[in-house]
Write a protein that holds these residues in place. Structure first.
Motif, PDB file in Angstrom:
ATOM      1  N   UNK A 126       0.828  -1.200   0.000  1.00 47.50           N
ATOM      2  CA  UNK A 126       0.000   0.000   0.000  1.00 47.50           C
ATOM      3  C   UNK A 126       0.866   1.256   0.000  1.00 47.50           C
ATOM      4  N   UNK A 127       1.893   1.256   0.811  1.00 44.65           N
ATOM      5  CA  UNK A 127       2.806   2.399   0.855  1.00 44.65           C
ATOM      6  C   UNK A 127       3.559   2.534  -0.466  1.00 44.65           C
ATOM      7  N   UNK A 128       3.965   1.389  -1.047  1.00 45.66           N
ATOM      8  CA  UNK A 128       4.686   1.415  -2.323  1.00 45.66           C
ATOM      9  C   UNK A 128       3.811   2.018  -3.422  1.00 45.66           C
ATOM     10  N   UNK A 129       2.546   1.599  -3.489  1.00 48.14           N
ATOM     11  CA  UNK A 129       1.640   2.131  -4.505  1.00 48.14           C
ATOM     12  C   UNK A 129       1.451   3.633  -4.312  1.00 48.14           C
ATOM     13  N   UNK A 130       1.284   4.066  -3.088  1.00 48.98           N
ATOM     14  CA  UNK A 130       1.073   5.489  -2.836  1.00 48.98           C
ATOM     15  C   UNK A 130       2.284   6.310  -3.265  1.00 48.98           C
ATOM     16  N   UNK A 131       3.480   5.852  -2.946  1.00 45.85           N
ATOM     17  CA  UNK A 131       4.683   6.589  -3.342  1.00 45.85           C
ATOM     18  C   UNK A 131       4.867   6.591  -4.854  1.00 45.85           C
TER      19      UNK A 131
END
Length: 366
Positions: free
Chosen positions: A354-359
Motif C-alpha cells: 500500500x505504501x509502495x503504490x502510494x509513493x
C-alpha cells in the motif's frame, strides 16, 4: 564532441575511406552511446572468409543463392538491397524485410548506428530512416520523424476493425500475478493494471480473469489480461496485452471484434514497426533496466533509447515503459516524457504494498 576513430576499425570490407569519413560525421552527431558489443564489419564485396559479425551487402542479384547460404552458415548476415528497400537475413535464419527509400549515405548511417550498439535489424531500420545531410541539421541528427521510417513488409494484414483507443497517459501500471492482487491495487486507487497469470489450470485461469474483470468494472478501472486473449474476450476485459511472439498465433481480428484494447510489447525499432502495422491501442517498450522477473531476450533498452522512442511516437500512440522500474528509477523514467510505467516487483515484492503504490502514484503527480 571529439571525433570518433572509426577509421581505426575493420568497419568496411574492402576498406572505403569515403564511407568511413561519412560514418564518422554521422556518428559524431548521434551523441554518446555505449560501445557496441560486437565488432561489426560491413562487406561491400564477397569476403574471402565470412565470419560472425559480418554483414554482406548484396545489390540486386549480384550474388548466387548458394554463396549467401554459405555466408550465413559461417555466421554472417546478408543484406539484400533492391529498389524498394532492403532485407536482412541473419546467420540464424531470421529475416527482416523493410520497404523504404535508401539515402546515398545509408551504408555510412548503418555503420554509425551499429557503432551506437544497435543490433543489425534495428540499425537497418534507422539507416533507412536516414536522409542525406541529416548530420548537418539541428542540434542532434537522430531520426524522430515517423513519416520517414521504412515499413516492415511481409506481415499479415491488420484487422479491418481498429482497436479501441486508450488514454494517452495510462499512468502507474502494476503487473500482478492474481485476481487478489488486482483487487488490492485497484482498492488503492490504481486505474490501470495487468493480470499476468502463470501455471494455472484452465478452470483456475477463467476464474482469475473473470474475477479481475469484475473488479475492474466495480472500480471503473482498466484491466488488461496478459496473453490469454480468448478467456479475456469471454470475460469482457477492457484489454489484452500480447508479446511479439503472440502475433504469430493470436486472432487479432477476433480481438478487435471483441472491443478489447490491444497492448503490444516491443524491444527495439524493428519490433516497433511490426507492432505499429497492427495499429495497437498502446506500445510497451522494454526492458528499460535489468529485471529479475523475466528472462531477457535482448539487452536492457536504457533511458536514452526510451527518450528517443517517446520523441518518435509520443504523438502517435500511448507508450508504456517496463522492466526493472522501481521508485528509485521512476522519476528518471518519467523525465523521458513517457506517459506510463509498468511495475512488477516494485509492488508485489514490496514490504508494504500500500505504501509502495502510494509513493509510486505520487511520482506521477510531481
Amino acid at each position: 564532441m571529439k571525433r570518433l576513430a572509426l577509421s581505426d576499425r575493420d568497419l568496411f570490407w574492402p576498406p572505403a575511406d569515403e564511407l568511413i569519413e561519412a560514418a564518422e560525421r554521422i556518428r559524431v552527431r548521434l551523441g554518446d552511446w555505449p560501445a557496441a558489443v560486437t565488432a561489426w564489419r560491413i562487406c561491400l564485396t564477397a569476403p574471402d572468409t565470412a565470419r560472425a559479425g559480418d554483414l554482406v551487402v548484396v545489390i540486386g542479384r549480384q550474388a548466387e543463392p548458394r554463396d549467401m547460404v554459405a555466408w550465413r552458415a559461417a555466421g554472417a548476415g546478408v543484406i539484400e538491397v533492391g529498389t524498394a528497400g532492403a532485407a536482412l537475413t541473419t546467420g540464424g535464419g531470421e529475416r527482416f524485410v523493410l520497404e523504404g527509400v535508401l539515402a546515398e549515405d545509408w551504408l555510412a548511417a548503418l555503420a554509425a548506428f551499429l557503432d551506437c550498439g544497435f543490433e543489425p535489424h534495428d540499425a537497418l531500420v534507422l539507416a533507412l530512416a536516414w536522409c542525406d545531410g541529416d548530420e548537418t541539421r539541428g542540434e542532434e541528427a537522430w531520426p524522430i520523424d515517423l513519416s520517414r521510417f521504412p515499413r516492415a513488409a511481409g506481415l499479415p494484414a491488420a484487422p479491418a476493425q481498429s482497436f479501441p483507443s486508450c488514454p494517452s497517459r495510462l499512468g502507474l501500471y502494476p503487473v500482478v500475478p492474481s485476481a487478489q492482487w488486482v483487487e488490492r491495487v485497484l482498492a488503492l486507487g490504481v486505474a490501470t493494471v495487468q493480470l499476468r497469470v502463470k501455471d494455472a489450470t484452465p478452470e483456475q485461469l477463467r476464474d482469475e480473469i473473470a474475477r479481475a474483470v469484475a473488479c475492474g468494472r466495480r472500480h471503473q478501472a482498466r484491466v488488461f489480461i496478459n496473453d490469454h486473449w480468448r478467456e479475456a474476450a469471454q470475460a469482457g476485459a477492457y484489454g489484452v496485452h500480447l508479446g511479439q511472439e503472440d502475433l504469430e498465433t493470436a486472432d487479432l481480428a477476433a480481438i478487435a471484434a471483441s472491443g478489447m484494447r490491444l497492448g503490444l510489447s516491443t524491444h527495439g525499432y524493428y519490433e516497433m514497426l511490426r507492432a505499429l502495422h497492427f495499429r495497437p491501442s498502446y506500445l510497451a517498450f522494454g526492458a528499460i533496466f535489468p529485471t529479475g522477473t523475466k528472462t531477457l531476450v535482448t539487452p536492457p533498452q536504457g533511458l536514452v533509447r526510451l527518450e528517443r522512442y517517446v520523441r518518435l511516437l509520443g504523438a502517435h500512440v500511448p507508450l508504456v515503459a517496463i522492466g526493472g522500474i522501481d521508485l528509485s528509477r521512476l522519476a528518471a523514467v518519467l523525465a523521458t516524457g513517457v506517459g506510463s510505467a509498468a511495475v512488477v516487483s516494485a509492488v508485489t515484492a514490496a514490504p508494504d504494498p500500500a505504501q509502495a503504490v502510494e509513493r509510486l502514484r505520487q511520482a506521477f503527480m510531481i
